[in-house]
Motif scaffolding. Sequence first.
Motif, PDB file in Angstrom:
ATOM      1  N   HIS A  38       0.488   8.590  -0.866  1.00  0.00           N
ATOM      2  CA  HIS A  38       1.027   7.445  -0.126  1.00  0.00           C
ATOM      3  C   HIS A  38      -0.101   6.685   0.543  1.00  0.00           C
ATOM      4  CE1 HIS A  38       5.068   8.949  -0.698  1.00  0.00           C
ATOM      5  NE2 HIS A  38       4.575  10.148  -0.439  1.00  0.00           N
ATOM      6  N   LEU A  39      -0.041   5.364   0.439  1.00  0.00           N
ATOM      7  CA  LEU A  39      -1.028   4.526   1.127  1.00  0.00           C
ATOM      8  C   LEU A  39      -0.353   3.902   2.340  1.00  0.00           C
ATOM      9  CD1 LEU A  39      -2.727   2.726  -1.913  1.00  0.00           C
ATOM     10  CD2 LEU A  39      -3.439   4.811  -0.733  1.00  0.00           C
ATOM     11  N   ARG A  40      -0.902   4.180   3.507  1.00  0.00           N
ATOM     12  CA  ARG A  40      -0.381   3.591   4.751  1.00  0.00           C
ATOM     13  C   ARG A  40      -1.435   2.619   5.249  1.00  0.00           C
ATOM     14  NH1 ARG A  40       4.060   6.804   3.692  1.00  0.00           N
ATOM     15  NH2 ARG A  40       3.963   8.864   4.623  1.00  0.00           N
ATOM     16  N   GLY A  41      -1.099   1.356   5.308  1.00  0.00           N
ATOM     17  CA  GLY A  41      -2.076   0.369   5.769  1.00  0.00           C
ATOM     18  C   GLY A  41      -2.245   0.457   7.278  1.00  0.00           C
ATOM     19  N   LEU A  42      -3.482   0.694   7.725  1.00  0.00           N
ATOM     20  CA  LEU A  42      -3.755   0.872   9.156  1.00  0.00           C
ATOM     21  C   LEU A  42      -4.212  -0.445   9.776  1.00  0.00           C
ATOM     22  CD1 LEU A  42      -4.189   2.758  11.625  1.00  0.00           C
ATOM     23  CD2 LEU A  42      -6.509   3.112  10.794  1.00  0.00           C
ATOM     24  N   LEU A  43      -3.524  -0.834  10.822  1.00  0.00           N
ATOM     25  CA  LEU A  43      -3.841  -2.086  11.498  1.00  0.00           C
ATOM     26  C   LEU A  43      -4.123  -1.773  12.972  1.00  0.00           C
ATOM     27  CD1 LEU A  43      -4.022  -5.039  10.861  1.00  0.00           C
ATOM     28  CD2 LEU A  43      -1.551  -5.181  10.932  1.00  0.00           C
ATOM     29  N   MET A  76       1.048 -10.440  11.591  1.00  0.00           N
ATOM     30  CA  MET A  76       1.970 -10.670  10.473  1.00  0.00           C
ATOM     31  C   MET A  76       1.214 -11.044   9.199  1.00  0.00           C
ATOM     32  SD  MET A  76       4.967  -9.714  11.207  1.00  0.00           S
ATOM     33  CE  MET A  76       5.884 -10.273   9.766  1.00  0.00           C
ATOM     34  N   ALA A  77       0.088 -11.761   9.337  1.00  0.00           N
ATOM     35  CA  ALA A  77      -0.700 -12.117   8.138  1.00  0.00           C
ATOM     36  C   ALA A  77      -1.223 -10.839   7.475  1.00  0.00           C
ATOM     37  CB  ALA A  77      -1.845 -13.045   8.526  1.00  0.00           C
ATOM     38  N   CYS A  78      -1.675  -9.883   8.282  1.00  0.00           N
ATOM     39  CA  CYS A  78      -2.177  -8.618   7.726  1.00  0.00           C
ATOM     40  C   CYS A  78      -1.038  -7.795   7.127  1.00  0.00           C
ATOM     41  CB  CYS A  78      -2.877  -7.797   8.807  1.00  0.00           C
ATOM     42  SG  CYS A  78      -4.353  -8.562   9.436  1.00  0.00           S
ATOM     43  N   VAL A  79       0.127  -7.861   7.767  1.00  0.00           N
ATOM     44  CA  VAL A  79       1.284  -7.118   7.256  1.00  0.00           C
ATOM     45  C   VAL A  79       1.653  -7.646   5.861  1.00  0.00           C
ATOM     46  CG1 VAL A  79       3.760  -6.770   7.607  1.00  0.00           C
ATOM     47  CG2 VAL A  79       2.175  -6.467   9.525  1.00  0.00           C
ATOM     48  N   ARG A  80       1.596  -8.953   5.711  1.00  0.00           N
ATOM     49  CA  ARG A  80       1.916  -9.538   4.386  1.00  0.00           C
ATOM     50  C   ARG A  80       0.896  -9.089   3.352  1.00  0.00           C
ATOM     51  NH1 ARG A  80       6.332 -12.075   5.308  1.00  0.00           N
ATOM     52  NH2 ARG A  80       6.523 -13.203   7.275  1.00  0.00           N
ATOM     53  N   GLN A  81      -0.335  -8.951   3.803  1.00  0.00           N
ATOM     54  CA  GLN A  81      -1.363  -8.462   2.892  1.00  0.00           C
ATOM     55  C   GLN A  81      -1.051  -7.011   2.467  1.00  0.00           C
ATOM     56  OE1 GLN A  81      -5.298  -8.527   4.573  1.00  0.00           O
ATOM     57  NE2 GLN A  81      -6.167  -9.124   2.598  1.00  0.00           N
ATOM     58  N   ALA A  82      -0.563  -6.215   3.408  1.00  0.00           N
ATOM     59  CA  ALA A  82      -0.186  -4.829   3.074  1.00  0.00           C
ATOM     60  C   ALA A  82       0.881  -4.830   1.983  1.00  0.00           C
ATOM     61  CB  ALA A  82       0.339  -4.108   4.315  1.00  0.00           C
ATOM     62  N   GLU A  83       1.814  -5.744   2.117  1.00  0.00           N
ATOM     63  CA  GLU A  83       2.889  -5.834   1.130  1.00  0.00           C
ATOM     64  C   GLU A  83       2.306  -6.236  -0.227  1.00  0.00           C
ATOM     65  OE1 GLU A  83       5.903  -8.626   2.264  1.00  0.00           O
ATOM     66  OE2 GLU A  83       7.174  -8.077   0.546  1.00  0.00           O
ATOM     67  N   THR A  84       1.431  -7.241  -0.217  1.00  0.00           N
ATOM     68  CA  THR A  84       0.803  -7.712  -1.464  1.00  0.00           C
ATOM     69  C   THR A  84       0.000  -6.585  -2.114  1.00  0.00           C
ATOM     70  OG1 THR A  84       0.565  -9.846  -0.400  1.00  0.00           O
ATOM     71  CG2 THR A  84      -0.707  -9.519  -2.416  1.00  0.00           C
ATOM     72  N   LEU A  85      -0.663  -5.784  -1.295  1.00  0.00           N
ATOM     73  CA  LEU A  85      -1.492  -4.706  -1.838  1.00  0.00           C
ATOM     74  C   LEU A  85      -0.653  -3.522  -2.322  1.00  0.00           C
ATOM     75  CD1 LEU A  85      -4.375  -4.773   0.826  1.00  0.00           C
ATOM     76  CD2 LEU A  85      -4.574  -5.369  -1.592  1.00  0.00           C
ATOM     77  N   GLY A  86       0.656  -3.596  -2.109  1.00  0.00           N
ATOM     78  CA  GLY A  86       1.545  -2.551  -2.621  1.00  0.00           C
ATOM     79  C   GLY A  86       1.677  -1.345  -1.705  1.00  0.00           C
ATOM     80  N   TYR A  87       1.282  -1.458  -0.441  1.00  0.00           N
ATOM     81  CA  TYR A  87       1.455  -0.325   0.476  1.00  0.00           C
ATOM     82  C   TYR A  87       2.919  -0.246   0.899  1.00  0.00           C
ATOM     83  CZ  TYR A  87      -3.617  -0.938   0.903  1.00  0.00           C
ATOM     84  OH  TYR A  87      -4.952  -1.073   0.643  1.00  0.00           O
ATOM     85  N   GLY A  88       3.386   0.971   1.226  1.00  0.00           N
ATOM     86  CA  GLY A  88       4.785   1.127   1.608  1.00  0.00           C
ATOM     87  C   GLY A  88       4.994   1.143   3.117  1.00  0.00           C
ATOM     88  N   ILE A 326      -8.071   7.610  -6.269  1.00  0.00           N
ATOM     89  CA  ILE A 326      -6.862   8.426  -6.439  1.00  0.00           C
ATOM     90  C   ILE A 326      -6.607   8.674  -7.924  1.00  0.00           C
ATOM     91  CG2 ILE A 326      -4.340   8.373  -6.191  1.00  0.00           C
ATOM     92  CD1 ILE A 326      -4.929   6.799  -3.483  1.00  0.00           C
ATOM     93  N   GLU A 327      -6.740   7.617  -8.716  1.00  0.00           N
ATOM     94  CA  GLU A 327      -6.472   7.762 -10.147  1.00  0.00           C
ATOM     95  C   GLU A 327      -7.505   8.657 -10.820  1.00  0.00           C
ATOM     96  OE1 GLU A 327      -5.746   3.688 -11.202  1.00  0.00           O
ATOM     97  OE2 GLU A 327      -3.826   3.757 -10.109  1.00  0.00           O
ATOM     98  N   ALA A 328      -8.746   8.600 -10.342  1.00  0.00           N
ATOM     99  CA  ALA A 328      -9.788   9.459 -10.908  1.00  0.00           C
ATOM    100  C   ALA A 328      -9.485  10.947 -10.689  1.00  0.00           C
ATOM    101  CB  ALA A 328     -11.141   9.103 -10.308  1.00  0.00           C
ATOM    102  N   LEU A 329      -8.666  11.236  -9.690  1.00  0.00           N
ATOM    103  CA  LEU A 329      -8.290  12.638  -9.421  1.00  0.00           C
ATOM    104  C   LEU A 329      -7.096  13.072 -10.266  1.00  0.00           C
ATOM    105  CD1 LEU A 329      -8.311  12.750  -5.498  1.00  0.00           C
ATOM    106  CD2 LEU A 329     -10.011  13.730  -7.038  1.00  0.00           C
ATOM    107  N   GLY A 330      -6.560  12.152 -11.082  1.00  0.00           N
ATOM    108  CA  GLY A 330      -5.375  12.479 -11.862  1.00  0.00           C
ATOM    109  C   GLY A 330      -4.106  12.405 -11.022  1.00  0.00           C
ATOM    110  N   ARG A 331      -4.177  11.760  -9.873  1.00  0.00           N
ATOM    111  CA  ARG A 331      -2.995  11.592  -9.017  1.00  0.00           C
ATOM    112  C   ARG A 331      -2.499  10.159  -9.175  1.00  0.00           C
ATOM    113  NH1 ARG A 331      -4.232  15.578  -4.884  1.00  0.00           N
ATOM    114  NH2 ARG A 331      -2.606  14.868  -3.462  1.00  0.00           N
ATOM    115  N   THR A 332      -1.318   9.886  -8.621  1.00  0.00           N
ATOM    116  CA  THR A 332      -0.776   8.536  -8.734  1.00  0.00           C
ATOM    117  C   THR A 332      -0.628   7.934  -7.335  1.00  0.00           C
ATOM    118  OG1 THR A 332       1.431   9.492  -8.630  1.00  0.00           O
ATOM    119  CG2 THR A 332       0.554   9.015 -10.832  1.00  0.00           C
ATOM    120  N   VAL A 333      -0.520   6.609  -7.292  1.00  0.00           N
ATOM    121  CA  VAL A 333      -0.269   5.945  -6.020  1.00  0.00           C
ATOM    122  C   VAL A 333       1.243   5.821  -5.858  1.00  0.00           C
ATOM    123  CG1 VAL A 333      -0.558   3.801  -4.721  1.00  0.00           C
ATOM    124  CG2 VAL A 333      -2.459   4.705  -6.069  1.00  0.00           C
TER     125      VAL A 333
END
Length: 357
Positions: A38-43, A76-88, A326-333
């Motif tokens: 899981h990717l959690r965007g830290l602000l 809010m601008a950074c939050v939208r970026q988190a969404e664009t980057l696919g973070y949950g 993450i992908e190099a470890l054979g794991r998924t996002v």
Amino acid sequence: MKHEEILAWIKEDGPAKLEELWARADEVRRLRVGDAVHLRGLLEISNNCVRHCGYCGVSLNNPNLTRYRMTGQDIMACVRQAETLGYGTVVLQAGEDYGLTREFIAALVRDITSQTPLAVTLSLGERPEADLEAWREAGASRYLLRFETSDPDLYGRIHPSLPGRPSDRLALLARLRELGYETGSGVMIGIPGQTYESLARDIQLFGELDLDMIGVGPFIAHPHTPMGKSAWTAPPGEQVPATEDMTYKVLALSRLVCPEANIPATTALATLNRASGREQGLRRGANVIMPNLTPPQYRVLYDIYPSKACIHETAVECGDCLRQRIEALGRTVALGPGSRSRRQSGTEAEFGETPTP
Ligand code: 5AD
Ligand code: FES
């Protein structure tokens, strides 16, 4: 897991034995929370703080720091970026800053949860219960508050109270749980004065608290803090070292005592080993990474400890880099908010005997 077992593991230095611990933690992680990371965007929304925590570079003790507080629009601008980057998830973190008012944070949480699919995690310090209630009502689903140490003497030494307000993070964690937050906590590893005995009790306490999220990382001395300047340590042979290997041991044991918890490979760990600290963390129990979304001009000012990893990269660079790792470890996002799953109940006992050192 029994106290003596935990204690023996954190004192274990044999490479072959430690391989057993890493493998066990990795297996429990795979079975209980799967391969998705899981990717959690830290602000980091403000570096103002009213506390005097002895280890922390943004505490009120440090006069050498330019202070900032992000505006709602910037956030809010950074939050939208988190969404664009696919973070949950977006994690809003700050010092204990009452300039971030109850109303401001509640409105922000409402905006994020109504305008995006992101889950909101808060990490805003020891705020009054009325604040925590209002934010939960506004839609925040998780709260992070590390207790740092379960040793009352050491806790008192590193966390001077505010006048009329004792610092009691364990009581606050219980309250957060009652309010329906997924609750995260954790400790620093190798705090001056931290003994093996007390660190073993910390890990045991993670299990007793049945934490949903566990954040652990090495203590990194900050030259502008009382603890960064002091040469104080526990008696010889008892002081926990703030090393990379000790951090992996605590990560792995955290996974064994809380099999379903979301556990990040932290930035502090990456700071000790930029080349592969996060990757090794992900192979020794961790299942979360927290890429930094803070605009770079503020990131340098969120100076809780020195030489933090990923301080100059943009959010996009950091996100791309982590995805590749993450992908190099054979794991998924992972996709989506990635809440703690309580579908499978049970403990480490289901996986047979825990190996003993
Ligand atoms: N070294 C490592 N971690 C630190 N933190 C604060 N100061 C330091 C330091 N000097 C951690 C604390 C806090 C989290 C946000 O950062 O555990 O809870
Ligand atoms: Fe941030 Fe690589 S993890 S730039």
